[in-house]
Design an enzyme around this catalytic site. Structure first.
Site, PDB file in Angstrom:
ATOM      1  N   ALA A  41      75.897  -6.938 -28.250  1.00 29.51           N
ATOM      2  CA  ALA A  41      75.923  -8.314 -28.737  1.00 29.51           C
ATOM      3  C   ALA A  41      74.526  -8.921 -28.745  1.00 29.51           C
ATOM      4  O   ALA A  41      74.205  -9.769 -29.567  1.00 29.51           O
ATOM      5  CB  ALA A  41      76.862  -9.159 -27.883  1.00 29.51           C
ATOM      6  N   SER A  43      69.605  -7.892 -24.632  1.00 31.54           N
ATOM      7  CA  SER A  43      69.830  -7.551 -23.225  1.00 31.54           C
ATOM      8  C   SER A  43      70.887  -6.464 -23.092  1.00 31.54           C
ATOM      9  O   SER A  43      70.729  -5.514 -22.313  1.00 31.54           O
ATOM     10  CB  SER A  43      70.247  -8.801 -22.451  1.00 31.54           C
ATOM     11  N   GLU A  44      71.976  -6.581 -23.845  1.00 35.49           N
ATOM     12  CA  GLU A  44      73.029  -5.569 -23.786  1.00 35.49           C
ATOM     13  C   GLU A  44      72.535  -4.233 -24.337  1.00 35.49           C
ATOM     14  O   GLU A  44      72.900  -3.167 -23.829  1.00 35.49           O
ATOM     15  CB  GLU A  44      74.257  -6.041 -24.553  1.00 35.49           C
ATOM     16  N   PHE A  45      71.700  -4.286 -25.358  1.00 31.41           N
ATOM     17  CA  PHE A  45      71.142  -3.045 -25.901  1.00 31.41           C
ATOM     18  C   PHE A  45      70.366  -2.290 -24.829  1.00 31.41           C
ATOM     19  O   PHE A  45      70.455  -1.057 -24.737  1.00 31.41           O
ATOM     20  CB  PHE A  45      70.232  -3.346 -27.091  1.00 31.41           C
TER      21      PHE A  45
END
Length: 415
Positions: free
Chosen positions: A53, A56-58
């Site tokens: 999303a 940071s999530e990546f």
């Protein structure tokens, strides 16, 4: 209700698109996704779909993506983003074969996207509540995994009005959760496909730490100075309320240098930030070897540099603690430096844990921030002790990526 929220969001995006560069690019990006899939997807290839999303999530998914590609290069990686900053920063990421925006979670988009992508399995973070995507993945018998998940009892999923949404989470093949509390909450709801394996973010930040990326202009900024500077503070992901603590202290301490990375980077935000700084400062995009030595404060106006910049600090302040929640503290802690943040940190599992480990400190207001900074400047042994605890905290919590990969391999999801 979920469909209504999606419709309202889509409407707002279209209304703001003519006036917002970010909204406009997101809208165009979503429309282009189907064309990208049609042009780039290789027939008969096995694609693993990772959705992030945000940027940071990546960073949490990245260690697993790269481990799979190193061990099993025959698999193709489809990487999707929801956020503008995530996509724009990583649209040329070398380990992914196809990168695009994820279309909004409507029934029509979901069917069209999955028909075009045809993934063999899918990965989401913490977990992502794309309910229509999850439902359709389950219908097609496509394995879907949630990694680095955190659940807490106050989430709407565990309230009386969230029961139908909780049932959709049964679409997940397996949950890799960060802590025992999440495991207990899910098992109480009769989820038996759960394992506690920590946070892949630890693996990623330690990898960045080991790379020790060299940034020549930052070296010039720190080495060239009319007077010796005894301390460099890295302030990452800051909001105006964070800067209201940092900048008055910085103005009063000429022995300090400051590198500040605002959470939002646009012309208006940068202009307002520069206006508030009373010492010589410079935007990173305007810095050269000839002019950078004359400034005491460097404002980073590029996305993606912050994780590598923390290595140049004696201490770090992580923004967001006077906003909704403290941002990523691990990127700084990996370098073995003290980590400071504001009072709204409770939703950050890592921030809570680093306080317990003794590697972080929280400042409730400007006065407390000044007391902490004074102590760090005066007592170098205390600064070193806290920094060592921060570095140890990161080093001891690695290994989540290996657990996930081993499960996928042993269970023959990856062959």
């Amino acid at each position: 209700m979920y469909s209504l929220i999606l419709d309202l969001y889509a409407l707002m995006l279209r209304l703001f698109a003519p006036f917002s560069k970010k909204a406009n690019r997101m809208l165009k990006g979503e429309k282009q996704t189907f064309t990208i899939l049609k042009k780039k997807r290789e027939v008969n290839a096995s694609y693993i779909w990772f959705h992030a999303a945000s940027l940071s999530e990546f960073e949490q998914e990245r260690p697993l993506i790269e481990r799979i590609k190193k061990e099993k290069p025959e698999y193709k990686i489809l990487l999707t983003f929801f956020s503008f900053s995530g996509y724009e920063t990583q649209k040329y990421y070398a380990w992914a074969d196809i990168i695009c925006y994820l279309p909004l979670d409507t029934n029509h988009n979901v069917v069209r996207f999955l028909n075009g992508a045809e993934p063999t399995m899918a990965f989401f973070i913490q977990p992502d509540f794309c309910f229509n995507y999850l439902d359709e993945l389950a219908f097609r018998n496509i394995p879907v995994f949630s990694i680095s998940s955190i659940f807490h009892r106050k989430q709407f999923l565990f309230r009386w009005y969230g029961k139908s949404y909780l049932n959709i989470l049964r679409s997940y093949t397996y949950f890799f959760v960060q802590n025992e509390e999440s495991h207990i909450i899910l098992t109480e709801k009769e989820f038996n496909n759960v394992i506690v394996n920590g946070n892949t973010r630890f693996d990623r930040v330690f990898e960045i730490y080991e790379q020790k990326k060299h940034l020549p202009l930052i070296d010039e900024f720190l080495n060239k100075s009319e007077t010796h500077k005894s301390c460099t503070l890295i302030a990452g992901n800051t909001y105006p309320k964070d800067e209201n603590l940092i900048l008055p202290y910085f103005d009063q301490h000429p022995e300090m240098k400051l590198i500040i990375v605002p959470h939002t980077i646009n012309k208006s935000r940068l202009r307002n930030l520069q206006y508030k700084i009373n010492r010589p400062c410079l935007l990173y995009s305007q810095a050269t070897k000839s002019n950078i030595g004359g400034c005491d404060c460097l404002i980073i106006d590029w996305y993606g540099l912050l994780p590598s910049i923390y290595r140049y600090g004696n201490a770090a302040y992580i923004g967001g603690g006077f906003h909704s929640c403290t941002h990523n503290i691990l990127e700084a802690a990996a370098y073995g430096i003290p980590v400071l943040f504001g009072p709204n940190y409770q939703r950050s599992h890592e921030a809570c844990d680093i306080l317990t480990a003794g590697g972080g400190m929280t400042a409730l207001d400007a006065a407390e921030f000044s007391r902490i900074m004074d102590a760090l400047l005066i007592y170098s042994h205390w600064q070193q002790e806290i920094g060592e605890k921060a570095g140890k905290f990161v080093a001891e919590n690695r290994g989540a990526t290996e657990t996930i990969y081993s499960y996928l391999y042993q269970s023959e999801y990856i062959k």
